[in-house]
Design a protein around this motif. Structure first.
Motif, short mmCIF file in Angstrom:
data_model
loop_
_atom_site.label_atom_id
_atom_site.label_comp_id
_atom_site.label_asym_id
_atom_site.label_seq_id
_atom_site.Cartn_x
_atom_site.Cartn_y
_atom_site.Cartn_z
N PRO A 3 76.24 40.56 -22.67
CA PRO A 3 74.90 40.86 -23.16
C PRO A 3 73.92 39.78 -22.74
N ASN A 4 72.68 40.19 -22.53
CA ASN A 4 71.66 39.29 -22.03
C ASN A 4 71.45 38.11 -22.96
N VAL A 5 71.63 36.90 -22.43
CA VAL A 5 71.37 35.69 -23.22
C VAL A 5 70.32 34.82 -22.55
N GLY A 6 69.82 35.26 -21.40
CA GLY A 6 68.82 34.48 -20.70
C GLY A 6 69.41 33.23 -20.07
N LEU A 7 68.55 32.50 -19.38
CA LEU A 7 68.98 31.25 -18.77
C LEU A 7 69.23 30.18 -19.82
N ALA A 8 70.32 29.46 -19.68
CA ALA A 8 70.53 28.29 -20.53
C ALA A 8 69.43 27.27 -20.22
N PRO A 9 68.92 26.56 -21.24
CA PRO A 9 67.82 25.62 -21.01
C PRO A 9 68.13 24.59 -19.92
N GLU A 10 69.37 24.11 -19.88
CA GLU A 10 69.70 23.10 -18.87
C GLU A 10 69.71 23.70 -17.46
N HIS A 11 70.00 24.99 -17.36
CA HIS A 11 69.97 25.63 -16.05
C HIS A 11 68.54 25.95 -15.62
N ARG A 12 67.71 26.32 -16.56
CA ARG A 12 66.27 26.49 -16.26
C ARG A 12 65.68 25.19 -15.75
N GLU A 13 66.06 24.08 -16.37
CA GLU A 13 65.58 22.77 -15.93
C GLU A 13 66.12 22.44 -14.54
N ARG A 14 67.34 22.82 -14.24
CA ARG A 14 67.90 22.59 -12.90
C ARG A 14 67.06 23.31 -11.85
N LEU A 15 66.70 24.54 -12.14
CA LEU A 15 65.90 25.30 -11.19
C LEU A 15 64.53 24.67 -11.02
N ARG A 16 63.93 24.25 -12.12
CA ARG A 16 62.61 23.61 -12.03
C ARG A 16 62.69 22.34 -11.21
N ALA A 17 63.70 21.52 -11.46
CA ALA A 17 63.84 20.26 -10.73
C ALA A 17 64.08 20.49 -9.25
N ALA A 18 64.69 21.63 -8.90
CA ALA A 18 64.94 21.95 -7.50
C ALA A 18 63.70 22.45 -6.78
N GLY A 19 62.63 22.75 -7.54
CA GLY A 19 61.38 23.20 -6.93
C GLY A 19 60.98 24.60 -7.27
N ALA A 20 61.72 25.28 -8.15
CA ALA A 20 61.36 26.64 -8.53
C ALA A 20 60.16 26.62 -9.46
N ASP A 21 59.25 27.55 -9.25
CA ASP A 21 58.10 27.74 -10.13
C ASP A 21 58.61 28.31 -11.45
N VAL A 22 58.40 27.58 -12.53
CA VAL A 22 58.95 28.03 -13.81
C VAL A 22 58.32 29.34 -14.26
#
Length: 239
Positions: A3-22
């Motif tokens: 079931p949908n749980v969305g991105l874990a906060p630490e993984h969202r931060e990983r994407l942001r740090a890599a350059g992804a537009d939040v």
């Protein structure tokens, strides 16, 4: 899928740090993939997310989870029906493919400690290769148009050195940034530390290697040089 749980906060931060537009990350609804993924993948703290409507072909998913890695985060927001491969080659790899990306027969490889961020819309007409390794990074902003056989790579994968000094001469884990609304023409190569400015055009078979391409310019040749500045390109082919 669970079931949908969305991105874990630490993984969202990983994407942001890599350059992804939040904002682009948050615009999608993410589901963490459980079914069809080996148990070891989860046991080693790896995470694969698909957004609503996104998919990876079964063969590509099988290849992605074939070799043991740890602490990998992959988030795919597009239906990559025609992609040839999406591979990670070491621990700590981070990959984000936004909504609106089409990589027909494309190959994406992300090495250990490296990152690839592709924002949409991005159209790669055929056989594009995106390769980040040795701690390198690739970030492509929205509105990319890549013709056939484009090659974007942070590293040559082999060492070239000066015989007298031992100094490495070719790039090792470089950073590549492709600005907004960039057109890479057929057989274009972007490698080493490179920054291609907004609205730029990299001509057919041009090689951008360790260079900064000015915004709204056309570059051509090997190595690439500016042949026209103050240009605007469009998707329409009109007189």
């Amino acid at each position: 899928m669970e079931p949908n749980v969305g991105l874990a906060p630490e993984h969202r931060e990983r994407l942001r740090a890599a350059g992804a537009d939040v904002d682009a990350v948050d615009a999608q609804t993410w589901t963490r993939v459980r079914d069809g993924v080996p148990t070891w993948w989860h046991d080693c703290d790896n995470a694969l997310y698909l957004a609503d409507g996104a998919l990876l072909p079964p063969k590509v998913l099988e290849q992605l989870t074939l070799f043991p890695v740890r602490d990998v985060v992959v988030a795919v927001g597009s239906a990559l029906r025609s992609i040839a491969s999406l591979l990670v080659g070491g621990d700590g790899a981070t990959v984000f493919v936004d909504a609106g990306c089409e990589l027909t027969a494309g190959e994406v490889y992300c090495g250990g400690g490296s990152s690839i961020v592709l924002h949409g819309p991005l159209v790669a007409t055929r056989c594009a290769v995106v390769d980040a390794r040795n701690g390198g990074s690739v970030v492509a902003l929205p509105e990319q148009l890549w013709a056939a056989d484009v090659y974007v790579a942070t590293d040559d994968m082999h060492r070239l050195e000066d015989r007298a000094t031992g100094e490495r001469l070719n790039p090792f884990g470089a950073s590549i940034r492709l600005g907004r609304h960039v057109w890479l023409c057929k057989d274009a190569v972007v490698t080493g530390h490179a920054d291609v400015g907004d609205g730029a055009v990299v001509g057919m078979r041009a090689v951008v290697r360790g260079q900064k391409v000015p915004a709204h310019s056309v570059v051509a040749g090997t190595p690439a040089r500016v042949v026209r500045d103050d240009v605007a390109w469009s998707y329409d082919d009109r007189p």
